[in-house]
Scaffold this motif. Structure first.
Motif, mmCIF file in Angstrom:
data_model
loop_
_atom_site.group_PDB
_atom_site.id
_atom_site.type_symbol
_atom_site.label_atom_id
_atom_site.label_comp_id
_atom_site.label_asym_id
_atom_site.label_seq_id
_atom_site.Cartn_x
_atom_site.Cartn_y
_atom_site.Cartn_z
ATOM 1 N N VAL A 8 0.839 -1.201 0.000
ATOM 2 C CA VAL A 8 0.000 0.000 0.000
ATOM 3 C C VAL A 8 0.872 1.247 0.000
ATOM 4 O O VAL A 8 1.769 1.396 0.837
ATOM 5 C CB VAL A 8 -0.950 0.005 1.219
ATOM 6 C CG1 VAL A 8 -1.670 1.341 1.332
ATOM 7 C CG2 VAL A 8 -1.948 -1.129 1.113
ATOM 8 N N GLN A 9 0.601 2.151 -0.937
ATOM 9 C CA GLN A 9 1.353 3.403 -1.038
ATOM 10 C C GLN A 9 0.606 4.516 -0.300
ATOM 11 O O GLN A 9 -0.618 4.579 -0.310
ATOM 12 C CB GLN A 9 1.549 3.808 -2.501
ATOM 13 C CG GLN A 9 2.287 2.772 -3.330
ATOM 14 C CD GLN A 9 2.471 3.201 -4.762
ATOM 15 O OE1 GLN A 9 2.204 4.359 -5.123
ATOM 16 N NE2 GLN A 9 2.927 2.282 -5.601
ATOM 17 N N ASN A 10 1.398 5.376 0.343
ATOM 18 C CA ASN A 10 0.846 6.538 1.041
ATOM 19 C C ASN A 10 1.750 7.727 0.730
ATOM 20 O O ASN A 10 2.757 7.957 1.398
ATOM 21 C CB ASN A 10 0.783 6.276 2.545
ATOM 22 C CG ASN A 10 0.041 7.377 3.291
ATOM 23 O OD1 ASN A 10 -0.275 8.439 2.729
ATOM 24 N ND2 ASN A 10 -0.247 7.141 4.566
ATOM 25 N N LEU A 11 1.406 8.450 -0.313
ATOM 26 C CA LEU A 11 2.269 9.526 -0.798
ATOM 27 C C LEU A 11 2.356 10.701 0.168
ATOM 28 O O LEU A 11 3.222 11.570 -0.011
ATOM 29 C CB LEU A 11 1.762 10.017 -2.159
ATOM 30 C CG LEU A 11 1.760 8.950 -3.274
ATOM 31 C CD1 LEU A 11 1.254 9.549 -4.577
ATOM 32 C CD2 LEU A 11 3.151 8.372 -3.456
ATOM 33 N N SER A 12 1.526 10.735 1.188
ATOM 34 C CA SER A 12 1.623 11.798 2.193
ATOM 35 C C SER A 12 2.684 11.494 3.248
ATOM 36 O O SER A 12 2.986 12.346 4.083
ATOM 37 C CB SER A 12 0.268 12.015 2.869
ATOM 38 O OG SER A 12 -0.131 10.846 3.582
ATOM 39 N N LYS A 13 3.223 10.266 3.220
ATOM 40 C CA LYS A 13 4.224 9.873 4.218
ATOM 41 C C LYS A 13 5.467 9.302 3.539
ATOM 42 O O LYS A 13 6.035 8.310 3.984
ATOM 43 C CB LYS A 13 3.641 8.840 5.181
ATOM 44 C CG LYS A 13 2.488 9.372 6.028
ATOM 45 C CD LYS A 13 1.999 8.332 7.014
ATOM 46 C CE LYS A 13 0.888 8.881 7.896
ATOM 47 N NZ LYS A 13 0.407 7.883 8.886
ATOM 48 N N THR A 14 5.895 9.943 2.487
ATOM 49 C CA THR A 14 7.065 9.442 1.768
ATOM 50 C C THR A 14 8.354 9.836 2.484
ATOM 51 O O THR A 14 8.465 10.924 3.065
ATOM 52 C CB THR A 14 7.091 10.014 0.339
ATOM 53 O OG1 THR A 14 7.134 11.436 0.406
ATOM 54 C CG2 THR A 14 5.873 9.579 -0.441
#
Length: 306
Positions: free
Chosen positions: A72-78
């Protein structure tokens, strides 16, 4: 009188349990207990065994140990640094590195298991046949083995993967094709020292076929050395698989293979060290653990080390 009878009984019991095995199962239990004591005598071997067992447990219970979904990707927590929420930080897509490492242990064990299953029987069969029959059979098999040994393992694996195409299964095939020659050499050397042994000559005089002699008498005598070599080869298998993954020829994204994780994180390694440090440390620890365990198994299984 009673004291005399008790003393006689105690002496008889002591004579009965003098340590000599009374059956094959009892002998097997004694050998296993003796081997376990020798294996745990070396603290480095124990450390390697603990890491390997930890890897097995990690792979078996990966869905429950992982704190996040590894895909699962979470671009707000890169590119978050290690912290309470993400123990090993996050990658450039916001995926939890700890969870990807945990699930990556399954990929590592998958590679090791398949390579071992393929390499062990092939190397053992080639070695014992070559050493037992000798002559032109030995010449043909050993020249083929020399061709494979003459190239560095990673270079030869790269050639096979380039011919087969990128992918995890193709990488496993390539590693297996490059890892059997040392096993064959070892099995051949063991067979050369056994083929003129008294017990082999005895079964030959009894009319046993060559196949029976190889399968029932010579191959089992070579197993201990082959097992030790396979254990110590696992470190090389892990490094080769990681190298292929790093070059983009092994496991393909988004599979959480440790070498591929290092490859994807190398672009940010100067600012985000955890992207390469965590999977690199995992590769180093597991490789070192298999080497230490192989050293311990050699001390246990090699009768010359007594």
């Amino acid at each position: 009188m009673a004291a005399t009878i008790m003393t006689s009984t105690t002496a008889n019991v002591a004579a009965t349990y003098d340590g000599t095995p009374r059956s094959s199962s009892q002998a097997l239990r004694q050998n296993l207990a003796r081997g376990a004591r020798r294996l745990t005598r070396n603290p480095l071997t124990v450390a390697g065994l603990v890491v390997v067992l930890g890897l097995l447990l990690l792979a078996a219970f990966a869905p429950w140990i992982a704190t996040h979904d590894p895909f699962v990707q979470n671009l707000s927590k890169t590119l978050l640094a290690p912290g309470a929420e993400h123990w090993f930080g996050t990658d450039e897509y916001g995926r939890d590195i700890f969870s990807r490492l945990v699930h990556g242990s399954r990929i590592t064990l998958y590679i090791i298991s398949l390579v071992t299953i393929v390499v062990g029987p092939i190397g053992l069969a080639v070695g014992v046949i070559s050493g037992y029959f000798g002559g032109w059979v030995d010449t043909v098999f050993m020249r083929i083995t020399d061709i494979f040994i003459s190239f560095p393992g990673l270079v030869l694996a790269l050639a096979f993967v380039a011919a087969l195409g990128p992918g995890l299964d193709h990488a496993i095939i390539a590693i297996a094709l490059t890892a059997w020659p040392p096993i064959a050499r070892l099995a051949r050397a063991e067979t050369l020292s056994l083929r003129k042994a008294d017990f082999v000559v005895a079964v030959q005089l009894q009319g046993a076929s060559s196949l029976r002699i190889l399968v029932r008498h010579i191959a089992p005598m070579c197993l201990s050395s082959v097992i030790v070599r396979l254990t110590m080869n696992m470190a090389g298998v892990i490094l080769t698989a990681a190298g292929l993954g790093f070059l983009g020829l092994g496991a393909q994204p988004p599979i959480p293979e440790w070498g591929a994780m290092i490859s994807s994180g190398r672009r940010y390694m100067m600012e985000c060290w955890w992207l390469v440090a965590m999977p690199g440390a995992a590769i180093m620890m597991v490789s070192l653990a298999f080497n230490l365990l192989g050293d311990g198994l050699r001390d246990v299984l090699d009768p010359r080390s007594e």
